[in-house]
Design a protein around this motif. Structure first.
Motif, PDB file in Angstrom:
ATOM      1  N   HIS A 265       0.825  -1.196   0.000  1.00  0.00           N
ATOM      2  CA  HIS A 265       0.000   0.000   0.000  1.00  0.00           C
ATOM      3  C   HIS A 265       0.868   1.258   0.000  1.00  0.00           C
ATOM      4  O   HIS A 265       1.965   1.254   0.545  1.00  0.00           O
ATOM      5  N   PRO A 266       0.377   2.335  -0.586  1.00  0.00           N
ATOM      6  CA  PRO A 266       1.086   3.622  -0.487  1.00  0.00           C
ATOM      7  C   PRO A 266       1.092   4.089   0.964  1.00  0.00           C
ATOM      8  O   PRO A 266       0.294   3.635   1.795  1.00  0.00           O
ATOM      9  N   ALA A 267       1.982   5.007   1.271  1.00  0.00           N
ATOM     10  CA  ALA A 267       2.023   5.579   2.617  1.00  0.00           C
ATOM     11  C   ALA A 267       0.689   6.256   2.934  1.00  0.00           C
ATOM     12  O   ALA A 267       0.165   7.021   2.116  1.00  0.00           O
ATOM     13  N   THR A 268       0.150   5.961   4.102  1.00  0.00           N
ATOM     14  CA  THR A 268      -1.167   6.488   4.470  1.00  0.00           C
ATOM     15  C   THR A 268      -1.175   8.012   4.472  1.00  0.00           C
ATOM     16  O   THR A 268      -2.148   8.644   4.044  1.00  0.00           O
ATOM     17  N   GLU A 269      -0.076   8.609   4.943  1.00  0.00           N
ATOM     18  CA  GLU A 269      -0.051  10.079   4.980  1.00  0.00           C
ATOM     19  C   GLU A 269      -0.123  10.677   3.580  1.00  0.00           C
ATOM     20  O   GLU A 269      -0.709  11.756   3.377  1.00  0.00           O
ATOM     21  N   ASN A 270       0.457   9.994   2.590  1.00  0.00           N
ATOM     22  CA  ASN A 270       0.366  10.480   1.210  1.00  0.00           C
ATOM     23  C   ASN A 270      -1.051  10.352   0.666  1.00  0.00           C
ATOM     24  O   ASN A 270      -1.532  11.223  -0.073  1.00  0.00           O
ATOM     25  N   ARG A 271      -1.719   9.269   1.028  1.00  0.00           N
ATOM     26  CA  ARG A 271      -3.103   9.094   0.591  1.00  0.00           C
ATOM     27  C   ARG A 271      -3.999  10.163   1.216  1.00  0.00           C
ATOM     28  O   ARG A 271      -4.880  10.726   0.548  1.00  0.00           O
ATOM     29  N   ILE A 272      -3.786  10.447   2.494  1.00  0.00           N
ATOM     30  CA  ILE A 272      -4.580  11.477   3.167  1.00  0.00           C
ATOM     31  C   ILE A 272      -4.339  12.843   2.531  1.00  0.00           C
ATOM     32  O   ILE A 272      -5.285  13.615   2.297  1.00  0.00           O
ATOM     33  N   ALA A 273      -3.078  13.143   2.222  1.00  0.00           N
ATOM     34  CA  ALA A 273      -2.760  14.434   1.590  1.00  0.00           C
ATOM     35  C   ALA A 273      -3.447  14.561   0.237  1.00  0.00           C
ATOM     36  O   ALA A 273      -3.966  15.630  -0.114  1.00  0.00           O
ATOM     37  N   ALA A 274      -3.463  13.473  -0.534  1.00  0.00           N
ATOM     38  CA  ALA A 274      -4.115  13.501  -1.849  1.00  0.00           C
ATOM     39  C   ALA A 274      -5.618  13.726  -1.694  1.00  0.00           C
ATOM     40  O   ALA A 274      -6.238  14.467  -2.477  1.00  0.00           O
ATOM     41  N   LEU A 275      -6.226  13.116  -0.688  1.00  0.00           N
ATOM     42  CA  LEU A 275      -7.659  13.300  -0.451  1.00  0.00           C
ATOM     43  C   LEU A 275      -7.960  14.722   0.029  1.00  0.00           C
ATOM     44  O   LEU A 275      -8.990  15.308  -0.340  1.00  0.00           O
TER      45      LEU A 275
END
Length: 315
Positions: A265-275
């Motif tokens: 999985h991608p880094a969760t913090e990167n996913r949150i930033a994208a959202l």
């Protein structure tokens, strides 16, 4: 493009299985491995969703046994212009979820009891929207079949270890070294293919999921909670079947074995930033904002041992 990418990934997994077979026992075992891969692909196409759900002891629920979860999925499926998928609950405290099925007409979504207890109705909607995005993008077939073949690669690694212990590598072109390579490299190579599948598709499903539910910050908030929860709580079924890890919205495995060397999985913090960036594009101001939230009506009190919260998705 998605169909071609899927075909290439399936070919890569099949070739990996063949190479592992060749290194273990030469041409004979390679042909057996390729035949096994072909059979696995056919079985996986028709039955991999049932196999994966059974691996995780998932129980199907309906509008009466789990009204909030079921009705949330039903409303989101309407918004996404998708057929209603089957809905399952996995009885584990680790908060997580996944989708499976060979196409949108034969799809299923599963959430853990820990996820349902942990998340607010809005956050639950964000997670289920993410899983429906996988269904809409037709990621579920690739992810499920890959889990099946990756499991076969791991099984070959175990065969290699067993054969090396009992001198069964006489037909291997590299002798015992071939078995050692399969034992060490095979599962890692399978994990790398899983990473290639999962990482790019998670970002895509996050974006589409945010659009489906109407507020990307619901999913962003949920991801933060799921990441923390999955890090603290074991998922025993996932640990027994690590080849299915890439199917979950958050990596269910803990970094204390070899499967911790690579993350699917991608880094969760990167996913949150994208959202969060998507929320700015959509003009959404906060996770609690209820604009465009679909309203659902649960029918009866749930009969499953899950405490369902009430809110804009459950009133």
């Amino acid at each position: 493009m998605n169909t071609m990418r899927t075909a290439l990934l399936m070919a890569a997994m099949t070739a990996l299985l063949g190479v592992c077979g060749y290194l273990i026992g030469g041409q004979g075992v390679m042909l057996f491995a390729l035949a096994f891969a072909g059979i696995s692909n056919m079985i996986a196409f028709w039955n991999a969703d049932k196999i994966v759900l059974r691996m995780h002891n998932a129980k199907q629920v309906d509008q009466h046994s789990a009204p909030q979860l079921y009705n949330t999925v039903a409303e989101l499926a309407k918004r996404a212009d998708l057929p209603m998928p089957k809905v399952y609950i996995i009885d584990t405290e680790q908060p997580n979820a996944f989708a499976t099925g060979r196409n949108p007409d034969n799809a299923a979504v599963a959430a853990t009891s820990g996820l349902i207890r942990l998340l607010s109705p809005e956050e639950l909607a964000g997670v289920m929207a993410h899983e429906l995005a996988h269904v809409k993008n037709r990621d579920t077939l690739t992810m499920t079949v890959t889990a099946t073949i990756a499991g076969a690669v791991s099984a070959l690694g175990s065969m290699a270890m067993f054969g090396s212990l009992f001198g069964g590598n006489r037909n291997s072109p590299l002798g015992g070294l071939g078995a050692l390579i399969v034992m060490l490299v095979g599962p890692i190579a399978a994990a790398m293919v899983q990473m290639a599948i999962s990482r790019t598709r998670e970002y895509s499903a996050d974006r589409m999921g945010g659009e489906i539910c109407g507020n990307p910050l619901w999913l962003a908030s949920a991801l933060g909670k799921l990441h923390a929860g999955a890090a603290r709580i074991d998922n025993e079924a996932a640990e027994r079947n690590p080849a299915t890890a890439h199917m979950f919205i958050i990596n269910p495995l803990h970094a204390r074995r070899m499967d911790g060397l690579f993350t699917t999985h991608p880094a969760t913090e990167n996913r949150i930033a994208a959202l969060q960036e998507l929320a700015r594009e959509m003009g959404v101001g906060s996770p609690s904002q209820r604009a465009s939230a679909p309203r659902v009506q649960p029918t009866r009190k749930s009969r499953i041992p899950v405490t369902e919260k009430r809110g804009p998705w459950g009133r």
